[in-house]
Motif scaffolding. Structure first.
Motif, PDB file in Angstrom:
ATOM      1  N   GLU A 185      13.051   9.099   3.012  1.00 56.36           N
ATOM      2  CA  GLU A 185      14.343   8.591   2.535  1.00 56.36           C
ATOM      3  C   GLU A 185      14.144   7.435   1.560  1.00 56.36           C
ATOM      4  N   GLU A 186      13.194   6.560   1.848  1.00 58.41           N
ATOM      5  CA  GLU A 186      12.951   5.427   0.949  1.00 58.41           C
ATOM      6  C   GLU A 186      12.524   5.895  -0.430  1.00 58.41           C
ATOM      7  N   LEU A 187      11.639   6.870  -0.490  1.00 54.28           N
ATOM      8  CA  LEU A 187      11.191   7.355  -1.796  1.00 54.28           C
ATOM      9  C   LEU A 187      12.337   8.025  -2.544  1.00 54.28           C
ATOM     10  N   LEU A 188      13.185   8.760  -1.851  1.00 51.72           N
ATOM     11  CA  LEU A 188      14.346   9.374  -2.500  1.00 51.72           C
ATOM     12  C   LEU A 188      15.273   8.304  -3.076  1.00 51.72           C
ATOM     13  N   ARG A 189      15.448   7.172  -2.349  1.00 53.21           N
ATOM     14  CA  ARG A 189      16.271   6.067  -2.877  1.00 53.21           C
ATOM     15  C   ARG A 189      15.627   5.469  -4.124  1.00 53.21           C
ATOM     16  N   ILE A 190      14.306   5.345  -4.124  1.00 54.98           N
ATOM     17  CA  ILE A 190      13.593   4.814  -5.293  1.00 54.98           C
ATOM     18  C   ILE A 190      13.806   5.743  -6.485  1.00 54.98           C
ATOM     19  N   LEU A 209       0.066 -14.950  -0.641  1.00 49.55           N
ATOM     20  CA  LEU A 209       0.129 -13.499  -0.770  1.00 49.55           C
ATOM     21  C   LEU A 209       0.912 -12.900   0.380  1.00 49.55           C
ATOM     22  N   GLU A 210       1.916 -12.088   0.051  1.00 47.25           N
ATOM     23  CA  GLU A 210       2.706 -11.385   1.065  1.00 47.25           C
ATOM     24  C   GLU A 210       2.304  -9.910   1.049  1.00 47.25           C
ATOM     25  N   ILE A 211       1.942  -9.398   2.211  1.00 44.61           N
ATOM     26  CA  ILE A 211       1.626  -7.978   2.361  1.00 44.61           C
ATOM     27  C   ILE A 211       2.902  -7.296   2.851  1.00 44.61           C
ATOM     28  N   LEU A 212       3.447  -6.428   2.021  1.00 43.61           N
ATOM     29  CA  LEU A 212       4.696  -5.744   2.337  1.00 43.61           C
ATOM     30  C   LEU A 212       4.432  -4.517   3.207  1.00 43.61           C
ATOM     31  N   PRO A 213       5.455  -4.012   3.906  1.00 37.02           N
ATOM     32  CA  PRO A 213       5.279  -2.783   4.688  1.00 37.02           C
ATOM     33  C   PRO A 213       4.832  -1.631   3.777  1.00 37.02           C
ATOM     34  N   PRO A 214       4.104  -0.671   4.319  1.00 36.18           N
ATOM     35  CA  PRO A 214       3.612   0.427   3.490  1.00 36.18           C
ATOM     36  C   PRO A 214       4.746   1.305   2.948  1.00 36.18           C
ATOM     37  N   LEU A 215       4.492   1.905   1.802  1.00 35.78           N
ATOM     38  CA  LEU A 215       5.394   2.905   1.233  1.00 35.78           C
ATOM     39  C   LEU A 215       4.805   4.270   1.562  1.00 35.78           C
ATOM     40  N   ILE A 216       5.546   5.057   2.306  1.00 40.04           N
ATOM     41  CA  ILE A 216       5.113   6.403   2.700  1.00 40.04           C
ATOM     42  C   ILE A 216       5.819   7.403   1.790  1.00 40.04           C
ATOM     43  N   ILE A 217       5.064   8.330   1.202  1.00 42.35           N
ATOM     44  CA  ILE A 217       5.618   9.280   0.246  1.00 42.35           C
ATOM     45  C   ILE A 217       6.305  10.465   0.937  1.00 42.35           C
ATOM     46  N   TYR A 218       5.599  11.128   1.840  1.00 41.14           N
ATOM     47  CA  TYR A 218       6.120  12.347   2.476  1.00 41.14           C
ATOM     48  C   TYR A 218       6.404  12.129   3.960  1.00 41.14           C
ATOM     49  N   LYS A 219       7.545  12.656   4.438  1.00 33.93           N
ATOM     50  CA  LYS A 219       7.839  12.600   5.875  1.00 33.93           C
ATOM     51  C   LYS A 219       7.301  13.831   6.600  1.00 33.93           C
ATOM     52  N   ASP A 220       7.049  14.913   5.859  1.00 31.40           N
ATOM     53  CA  ASP A 220       6.409  16.108   6.418  1.00 31.40           C
ATOM     54  C   ASP A 220       5.664  16.798   5.282  1.00 31.40           C
ATOM     55  N   GLU A 221       5.348  18.055   5.448  1.00 30.93           N
ATOM     56  CA  GLU A 221       4.511  18.748   4.462  1.00 30.93           C
ATOM     57  C   GLU A 221       5.073  18.786   3.046  1.00 30.93           C
ATOM     58  N   CYS A 223       0.840  -1.194   0.000  1.00 28.32           N
ATOM     59  CA  CYS A 223       0.000   0.000   0.000  1.00 28.32           C
ATOM     60  C   CYS A 223       0.880   1.250   0.000  1.00 28.32           C
ATOM     61  N   VAL A 224       0.426   2.269  -0.718  1.00 25.82           N
ATOM     62  CA  VAL A 224       1.149   3.538  -0.812  1.00 25.82           C
ATOM     63  C   VAL A 224       0.321   4.613  -0.112  1.00 25.82           C
ATOM     64  N   HIS A 225       0.961   5.270   0.856  1.00 27.03           N
ATOM     65  CA  HIS A 225       0.294   6.303   1.658  1.00 27.03           C
ATOM     66  C   HIS A 225       1.003   7.636   1.439  1.00 27.03           C
ATOM     67  N   SER A 226       0.240   8.706   1.355  1.00 25.64           N
ATOM     68  CA  SER A 226       0.859  10.030   1.216  1.00 25.64           C
ATOM     69  C   SER A 226       1.721  10.346   2.425  1.00 25.64           C
ATOM     70  N   ARG A 227       1.164  10.162   3.601  1.00 27.77           N
ATOM     71  CA  ARG A 227       1.869  10.418   4.859  1.00 27.77           C
ATOM     72  C   ARG A 227       1.532   9.330   5.857  1.00 27.77           C
ATOM     73  N   GLU A 228       2.407   9.122   6.812  1.00 29.99           N
ATOM     74  CA  GLU A 228       2.136   8.147   7.865  1.00 29.99           C
ATOM     75  C   GLU A 228       0.828   8.519   8.557  1.00 29.99           C
ATOM     76  N   GLY A 229      -0.040   7.554   8.750  1.00 29.02           N
ATOM     77  CA  GLY A 229      -1.336   7.786   9.376  1.00 29.02           C
ATOM     78  C   GLY A 229      -2.454   8.063   8.394  1.00 29.02           C
ATOM     79  N   ASP A 230      -2.126   8.400   7.136  1.00 31.13           N
ATOM     80  CA  ASP A 230      -3.146   8.611   6.106  1.00 31.13           C
ATOM     81  C   ASP A 230      -3.605   7.268   5.544  1.00 31.13           C
TER      82      ASP A 230
END
Length: 86
Positions: A76-81, A59-71, A35-42
């Motif tokens: 860091e993960e998205l920057l590596r991607i 089926l393996e459910i992977l940890p979420p991908l979070i896009i933004y760490k703040d506004e 799952c891809v989330h804009s921010r943690e908690g969204d």
């Protein structure tokens, strides 16, 4: 796809059940979902799905991908991607 061939999809999270149903109808077994989330908690906006032609029902459910760490800053993960393999 050939047997054991792999396909990846990006869909709106609200369509996940439709995606899995459609894949199985075509003999594609979903093996990973992230799952891809804009921010943690969204709520998730997108889902990433990897499927294998004739794959096993596991089926393996992977940890979420979070896009933004703040506004306005990416995680860091998205920057590596974005950077890609070095």
């Amino acid at each position: 796809l050939k047997p054991r061939g792999m396909a990846c999809f990006i869909y709106g999270a609200f369509r996940l059940t439709d995606v899995i149903t459609g894949l199985r109808k075509e003999k594609l077994e979903p093996v990973e979902v992230r799952c891809v989330h804009s921010r943690e908690g969204d709520a998730a906006k997108l889902v990433l799905v990897r499927a294998v032609k004739g794959g096993k029902n596991h089926l393996e459910i992977l940890p979420p991908l979070i896009i933004y760490k703040d506004e306005k800053n990416y995680t860091e993960e998205l920057l590596r991607i974005f950077k890609g393999p070095q």
